[in-house]
Enzyme design. Structure first.
Site, mmCIF file in Angstrom:
data_model
loop_
_atom_site.group_PDB
_atom_site.id
_atom_site.type_symbol
_atom_site.label_atom_id
_atom_site.label_comp_id
_atom_site.label_asym_id
_atom_site.label_seq_id
_atom_site.Cartn_x
_atom_site.Cartn_y
_atom_site.Cartn_z
ATOM 1 N N THR A 1 44.652 32.689 36.220
ATOM 2 C CA THR A 1 45.509 32.363 36.151
ATOM 3 C C THR A 1 46.251 32.619 37.802
ATOM 4 O OG1 THR A 1 46.154 32.887 34.259
ATOM 5 C CG2 THR A 1 47.540 32.392 35.602
ATOM 6 N N ASP A 2 45.816 33.960 38.414
ATOM 7 C CA ASP A 2 45.913 34.070 39.261
ATOM 8 C C ASP A 2 45.736 33.067 40.157
ATOM 9 O OD1 ASP A 2 48.282 36.359 39.181
ATOM 10 O OD2 ASP A 2 47.105 37.716 38.951
ATOM 11 N N VAL A 3 44.012 33.451 40.031
ATOM 12 C CA VAL A 3 43.229 32.232 41.281
ATOM 13 C C VAL A 3 43.172 31.124 41.162
ATOM 14 C CG1 VAL A 3 41.381 32.084 41.313
ATOM 15 C CG2 VAL A 3 41.508 34.198 40.677
ATOM 16 N N ASP B 1 49.615 37.894 35.277
ATOM 17 C CA ASP B 1 48.689 36.774 34.518
ATOM 18 C C ASP B 1 47.906 37.552 33.037
ATOM 19 O OD1 ASP B 1 45.305 35.837 35.572
ATOM 20 O OD2 ASP B 1 45.243 37.062 33.845
ATOM 21 N N GLY C 1 46.943 30.619 43.461
ATOM 22 C CA GLY C 1 46.446 30.577 44.318
ATOM 23 C C GLY C 1 45.812 29.577 45.205
#
Length: 399
Positions: A183-185, A151, A188
């Site tokens: 970025t990860d969220v 991220d 997802g």
């Protein structure tokens, strides 16, 4: 009386081979929607984030458990099975689990599951209905496909840090990452959207498909209007601190006793603000009357507003501006957030029964269904908590 309607994803089985944040955030959302999510973890250590503490969830005696706050934030409503993919027995178990699931999600490096016979090409002929989603840093193609992606580095590479932080020449200037791994969220959430779309398409075709999802792709996509600012002008947006690139005044201002956000979204709101501020002449000034000219004359208008805002206390400004429909608000710490009456009314703090801690806190899913509300059925599972249960259920172990 029980609800006769089923959860949106009731009956959908998801095999979760992911760890850390993007993948688990995706599968937690699917689990919240009613899917049966089976989290496959390494024996002994499990998901990396189990050790990402302190803080850790505390047991009934107030001692730290092995469950970190980070881990429990993205793994509720799942079941955990501890399996060693590196062994023939373990890979065979996961293959059998996949054959009885609708969705498989993984975030191994490109080609990382091929050695275990668990890549999409190895499964698709035997399991034509399987929806297989891979989350990687850079996707399955391109010159960076084999590189790891995280991220923080994607926030830098993907442009977010070039537009986040104070303006050059001011104290504290320089690139800044977001306070959450956005970025990860976002990846997802894009994963959830893609899987839901593939499930819906399978209703028509009867076939699954492969989903290639990259952190970098999702990150660039989420830049939204900032991308178009560049695409339409040829000029790359720069850091603007807490100011908006396309709307003025829309930023943080200091008041007599603290800071607040003023978010004037249109010209009528600007006129209302000017009236509250006792500066109605600004609304008729050709330099400020429309947002398009306020942007051009930002450096003139903002210092004038800064001076006026210092004349009253924060809560006085907020009360007066809210009364005339001008968007504004305080800057709160997270403890203040959960103490806010609106957050309390929306019950964003939830507690789930937990075998060690008594209860485990969790943030409510923001999706509000009128007929099939999200159920908090399980806390984040302990490592391998459901191994025996799952093996029996899938016919892999006899009592």
């Amino acid at each position: 009386m029980s609800n006769p309607r089923r959860a949106p994803l009731d009956g959908v089985r998801v095999l979760d081979l992911s760890r850390v944040l993007a993948g688990p955030f995706c599968t937690q959302t699917l689990a919240d929607l009613g899917a049966d999510v089976i989290k496959v973890e390494r024996p002994g250590t499990g998901d990396d984030t189990r050790a990402w503490g302190p803080p850790y969830l505390k047991d009934a005696q107030g001692n730290d458990t092995s469950e970190s706050a980070y881990y429990i934030s993205t793994n509720r409503n799942k079941r955990s099975i501890a399996v060693d993919l590196a062994t023939p027995e373990g890979s065979a178990i996961v293959r059998e689990l996949a054959s009885q699931c609708d969705v498989l999600l993984e975030n191994f490096k490109v080609g990382g599951l091929k050695q275990y016979g668990l890549d999409y090409d190895s499964l698709k002929d035997e399991m034509p209905r399987l929806i297989y989603c891979s989350l990687t840093g850079f996707g399955q193609t391109g010159p960076f496909a084999n590189r790891p992606g995280y991220d923080f580095m994607i926030q830098g590479m993907g442009g977010l840090m070039s537009i986040t932080g104070e303006r050059d020449g001011l104290p504290g200037a320089g690139p800044q990452k977001a306070g959450v791994a956005v970025t990860d969220v976002f990846t997802g959430l894009y994963g959830v959207i893609a899987i839901l779309g593939a499930l819906r398409e399978r209703d028509h075709s009867g076939l699954g498909q492969y989903i290639d999802l990259a952190l970098l792709d999702c990150h660039v996509a989420m830049l939204s209007n900032q991308n178009l600012n560049y695409m339409t002008s040829g000029q790359a947006p720069q850091r603007a601190g807490n100011a908006h690139q396309n709307v003025v005044p829309y930023q943080v201002f200091k008041t007599a006793d603290g800071f607040m956000i003023l978010a004037v979204g249109n010209d009528s709101q600007f006129r209302a603000f000017c009236k509250v501020a006792g500066q109605e002449q600004w609304a008729n000034d050709e330099r400020f009357a429309k947002n398009s000219v306020r942007i051009i004359n930002r450096q003139v208008l903002v210092p004038l507003i800064e001076q006026i805002m210092l004349e009253r206390k924060r809560d006085d400004w907020i009360a007066a501006l809210e009364a005339v429909g001008v968007p504004c608000g305080p800057i709160q710490t997270i403890d203040q957030v959960f103490d806010h009456p609106q957050v309390k009314a929306r019950e964003l703090w939830q507690n789930i029964p937990h075998p060690l801690a008594g209860t485990s806190p969790t943030t409510a899913n923001p999706i509000r269904f009128s007929a099939t509300p999200v159920q908090y059925r399980r806390p984040a599972p302990m490592l391998g908590e459901h191994t025996e249960e799952i093996l029996r259920e899938f016919g892999l172990k006899k009592d």
